[in-house]
Design a protein around this motif. Structure first.
Motif, short mmCIF file in Angstrom:
data_model
loop_
_atom_site.label_atom_id
_atom_site.label_comp_id
_atom_site.label_asym_id
_atom_site.label_seq_id
_atom_site.Cartn_x
_atom_site.Cartn_y
_atom_site.Cartn_z
N GLU A 30 0.83 -1.21 0.00
CA GLU A 30 0.00 0.00 0.00
C GLU A 30 0.87 1.26 0.00
N LEU A 31 1.95 1.26 0.79
CA LEU A 31 2.82 2.43 0.86
C LEU A 31 3.57 2.68 -0.45
N SER A 32 3.87 1.62 -1.18
CA SER A 32 4.62 1.79 -2.44
C SER A 32 3.81 2.59 -3.46
N GLN A 33 2.49 2.66 -3.27
CA GLN A 33 1.62 3.41 -4.19
C GLN A 33 1.25 4.79 -3.65
N ASP A 34 1.65 5.09 -2.43
CA ASP A 34 1.18 6.28 -1.72
C ASP A 34 1.96 7.53 -2.12
N LYS A 35 1.33 8.40 -2.90
CA LYS A 35 1.99 9.63 -3.32
C LYS A 35 2.01 10.69 -2.23
N MET A 141 5.98 1.02 -9.22
CA MET A 141 5.11 2.08 -8.73
C MET A 141 5.88 3.10 -7.91
N ALA A 142 6.78 2.63 -7.04
CA ALA A 142 7.54 3.55 -6.19
C ALA A 142 8.47 4.43 -7.01
N ASN A 143 9.16 3.83 -8.00
CA ASN A 143 10.06 4.62 -8.84
C ASN A 143 9.32 5.62 -9.70
N ALA A 144 8.13 5.24 -10.19
CA ALA A 144 7.33 6.16 -11.00
C ALA A 144 6.88 7.36 -10.16
N ASN A 145 6.48 7.11 -8.91
CA ASN A 145 6.06 8.20 -8.03
C ASN A 145 7.23 9.12 -7.69
N TYR A 149 7.76 13.19 -8.64
CA TYR A 149 8.09 14.22 -7.65
C TYR A 149 9.30 15.04 -8.10
N VAL A 150 10.38 14.36 -8.50
CA VAL A 150 11.60 15.06 -8.89
C VAL A 150 11.39 15.81 -10.20
N TYR A 151 10.64 15.24 -11.10
CA TYR A 151 10.29 15.86 -12.38
C TYR A 151 9.46 17.12 -12.13
N GLY A 152 8.61 17.07 -11.12
CA GLY A 152 7.82 18.24 -10.74
C GLY A 152 6.45 18.29 -11.37
N HIS A 153 6.07 17.22 -12.11
CA HIS A 153 4.78 17.23 -12.79
C HIS A 153 4.23 15.81 -12.86
N PHE A 154 2.93 15.71 -12.98
CA PHE A 154 2.26 14.44 -13.15
C PHE A 154 2.41 13.98 -14.60
N LEU A 155 2.78 12.73 -14.79
CA LEU A 155 2.86 12.16 -16.14
C LEU A 155 1.48 11.59 -16.48
N GLU A 156 0.80 12.27 -17.38
CA GLU A 156 -0.54 11.84 -17.75
C GLU A 156 -0.46 10.53 -18.53
N PRO A 157 -1.16 9.50 -18.09
CA PRO A 157 -1.09 8.19 -18.78
C PRO A 157 -1.42 8.30 -20.25
N GLY A 158 -0.58 7.69 -21.07
CA GLY A 158 -0.80 7.64 -22.51
C GLY A 158 -0.40 8.89 -23.26
N LYS A 159 0.10 9.90 -22.56
CA LYS A 159 0.42 11.16 -23.21
C LYS A 159 1.93 11.33 -23.33
#
Length: 430
Positions: A30-35, A141-145, A149-159
């Motif tokens: 559960e924590l690995s998905q927690d943004k 999931m943890a690496n994507a989150n 954070y470091v990127y500073g923006h949400f990566l919209e799925p499929g975009k």
């Protein structure tokens, strides 16, 4: 399994894990998905990591007589363990070479996972680390989150669209490539591989078999999709910047007509992500690579559309790391995932260092690894500096330990990719 499985396969197999009924593993999953972890205070996260350390040691003691005996011999009570105990438990990476890691696996581990291995460029047996399906899922999931954070923006799925200046086969060997491939599958962002690997029958070492795939590179450059994410070793960015930066007048016009470049436009939210950082190769310092690349690449603010200096992120990951360390050039130094405990050891005494701006030997504990107790020393010197971000500290890479210091050098996976780039020579996309 010799080929990295797909994200969908990993997700399905992870749901079958016998450990999902274990309270410790269920909490980790559960924590690995927690943004929201990235919004917590350093004190909150330090207490959470201490709790996870204790429940992790208890988990391993319950599932392995080897670990129970280890804790007893070291005088460590899992239910009262402190961060300082990690210095007693940390294993040098060299002990994980070949089959060295086998004794650290719990006997009832989930099967059907994947084995990562280091490059073996030292001429010694590579480090091999098995990841079960549920570990691969938490890793993704943890690496994507952390990336977002470091990127500073949400990566919209499929975009958007991504290019990795590597051969697709390398995802079956190098953690950095696998991290990226799985994370982009998770976000449903198309990924192009900008190099091909010639078959073994062509002869020669790996780096001599890497050749650019001009069609895919051109497809990425010409694409109007946004954002465009460019992944490469620092050497690959340097070589590509040199090539485009040194085009003659006529070739520049020809490229502009065919590809619309230079400059190479990464669009809104475009970013360059490098792996491993520059570690002693005959290429410029990282800051110089960034400066030159920003003359060739262009990017725009994702919110305003105004041109900005191309953001640069760098990934530090080893074969043994389940989650990587990321930085954003000029914005933040390397920062770990909130659940990963990073500690520094005095190079002479190997005792924990709590001071800032002091060089120490890097140690890592990741509780999301449940097949083995992932507490290890990769052989890097780092410096920690205070930060007002979630971790309370950020880390500056200093150098590798040397053989003279009693360390048998092993290439980090990002550094290995850079080594392949350098030894492969010029990237000619013409």
């Amino acid at each position: 399994m010799s080929v990295l499985p797909t994200y969908e396969w990993i997700e399905k197999k992870a749901s079958e894990s016998k450990f999902l009924s274990d309270p410790h593993v269920k909490r980790l999953f559960e924590l690995s998905q927690d943004k929201t972890l990235f919004e917590k205070s350093p004190d909150y996260l330090a207490k959470l990591r201490r709790d996870l350390l204790r429940s992790s040691l208890d988990f391993f003691a319950r599932n392995s007589e080897f670990y129970q005996r280890m804790f007893d011999s070291l005088g460590i009570d899992p239910k009262a363990a402190e961060v300082e105990d990690l210095a007693k438990l940390a294993v040098p990476s060299d002990l994980l070479r070949g089959n060295g890691i086998e004794k650290f696996y719990i006997p009832n581990k989930d099967e059907g996972g994947y084995v990562f291995r280091s490059s073996g460029t030292t001429g010694k047996d590579p480090v091999r680390v098995y990841r079960s399906p549920i570990e691969l899922l938490m890793m993704t999931m943890a690496n994507a989150n952390l990336f977002e954070y470091v990127y500073g923006h949400f990566l919209e799925p499929g975009k958007g669209l991504a290019l990795f200046l590597a051969a697709e086969e390398l995802k079956n060997h190098l953690n950095f490539v696998a991290f990226v491939d799985l994370a982009l599958q998770y976000k449903k962002i198309p990924l192009l591989y900008g190099m091909d690997l010639l078959p073994e029958s062509s002869g020669g070492p790996l780096w001599k078999r890497l050749v650019p795939n001009k069609q895919r590179i051109l497809e990425f450059i010409k694409s109007k999709k946004e954002p465009k994410l460019f992944f490469s070793a620092p050497a690959g960015v340097h070589l590509l910047s040199e090539q485009f930066g040194n085009l003659g007048f006529l070739k520049r016009i020809a490229y502009k007509l065919v590809a619309g470049a230079p400059p190479i436009n990464l669009g809104r939210g475009g970013v360059i992500v490098t792996g491993g950082g520059s570690k002693g190769f005959n290429i410029p310092e990282y800051g110089v690579i960034v400066e030159k690349a920003r003359k060739v690449f262009r990017a725009e603010d994702p919110d305003t559309g105004q041109e900005v200096p191309v953001p640069f992120m760098d990934v530090l990951g080893m074969t043994e790391t389940l989650t990587a360390h990321l930085d954003n050039y000029g914005v933040m130094n390397k920062i770990p995932h909130p659940l990963q405990e990073v500690f520094l050891l005095d190079p002479k005494t190997y005792k924990p260092i709590n001071d800032y701006n002091v060089d120490g030997i890097l140690g890592i504990f990741d509780p999301m690894a449940i097949t083995w107790l992932e507490v290890f020393i990769p052989g890097d010197i780092m410096r920690q500096v205070p930060s007002d971000r979630y971790y309370g500290r950020e880390f500056i890479y200093v150098r590798r330990l040397t053989e003279d210091e009693g360390w048998s050098l092993q290439r980090a996976c990002g550094g290995t990719l850079e080594e392949l780039m350098v030894k492969g020579g010029k990237i000619n996309a013409e």
